[in-house]
Motif scaffolding. Sequence first.
Motif, mmCIF file in Angstrom:
data_model
loop_
_atom_site.group_PDB
_atom_site.id
_atom_site.type_symbol
_atom_site.label_atom_id
_atom_site.label_comp_id
_atom_site.label_asym_id
_atom_site.label_seq_id
_atom_site.Cartn_x
_atom_site.Cartn_y
_atom_site.Cartn_z
ATOM 1 N N PHE A 40 0.863 -1.043 0.022
ATOM 2 C CA PHE A 40 0.055 -0.038 -0.004
ATOM 3 C C PHE A 40 0.966 1.376 -0.063
ATOM 4 O O PHE A 40 1.912 1.435 0.914
ATOM 5 N N ASN A 43 -2.948 5.150 -0.685
ATOM 6 C CA ASN A 43 -4.244 4.790 0.108
ATOM 7 C C ASN A 43 -3.907 3.758 1.085
ATOM 8 O O ASN A 43 -3.808 2.439 0.531
ATOM 9 N N TRP A 44 -3.593 3.928 2.248
ATOM 10 C CA TRP A 44 -3.371 2.794 3.129
ATOM 11 C C TRP A 44 -4.920 2.462 3.625
ATOM 12 O O TRP A 44 -5.849 3.015 3.624
ATOM 13 N N THR A 46 -8.137 0.711 5.699
ATOM 14 C CA THR A 46 -8.934 1.143 6.778
ATOM 15 C C THR A 46 -8.602 0.144 7.954
ATOM 16 O O THR A 46 -9.068 0.217 9.081
#
Length: 282
Positions: A40, A43-44, A46
């Motif tokens: 990643f 956009n890491w 959630t």
Amino acid sequence: MNITTVAILSNPKAGKGSAEETANWLGNALSEKGISFQTFQLNWPTHFNGFSDIWIIGGDGTLNYFINKYPNCQLPLALFKCGTGNDFAWRLYGNKDNSGIFDQVMQAPVQKIDAGKINQYWYLNCLGIGFDGEIIRFMQTIRFLGGHLGYLLAVILKVFSFQEKQFQISTDTETWHQCFLLVIANNSSRSGGGFFVTPNASFQDGKLDLLICGKLNLLQRLRYLPVLQKGKHLHLPFVTHRLVKEVNILLEQETDIQIDGELISAKNIQISVVPDKFLFRF
């Protein structure tokens, strides 16, 4: 606890763009061992359901971003050097390069480490108020240098211009109310890419190292800067050092504070340690 599936998180800006190269190398190294992974970047995720471990590529700032984004993470972490100072990675893995860190992580046990908290923010390595905060503020204007060289240049320049600030500091047993050059509440021993401001600090003792430095004139600042860098200053008469679990600080105005090399500001400050907060392989 075996490594079976790794989430690799990288900061594309870390290491002047070398984080992507490091992520690719780590992916290949894991593939050779038959370990699945997912990388990643911008956009890491959630959450990290389905992963056994999280590997972070970056420096102290990237790690600080992670623990504040995922403060309840209970998966084992590893940190691969790709920052400017890499102080916390040095504390975990010494002078090893990322290849050496990979080999160590693959065999290392999972260990618990403490975390510091200042108001609503978490930190793992260092916290500095006053002189330390202004250094980081100045470094934002010379990011092309970075690392120990940039930090040292900022320190030298600020030595000539910084004005001590009025602090009211309280622990469980003591109170100070006067002007100080700097106030430190560190969880680990090294900061600034090689300054041992709290040389004996441990992130596994359930305490923070509180260091308070009184007013110094210019000649004293120039004389004792090398002493402070080497961690030989704890005996000096203008230095106060305590091991604390909590400390409260009141300033006359909003003041720059650095946590793990990142900048915040506050006037009313509550600092505490949370033992065994995060897991690391080292």
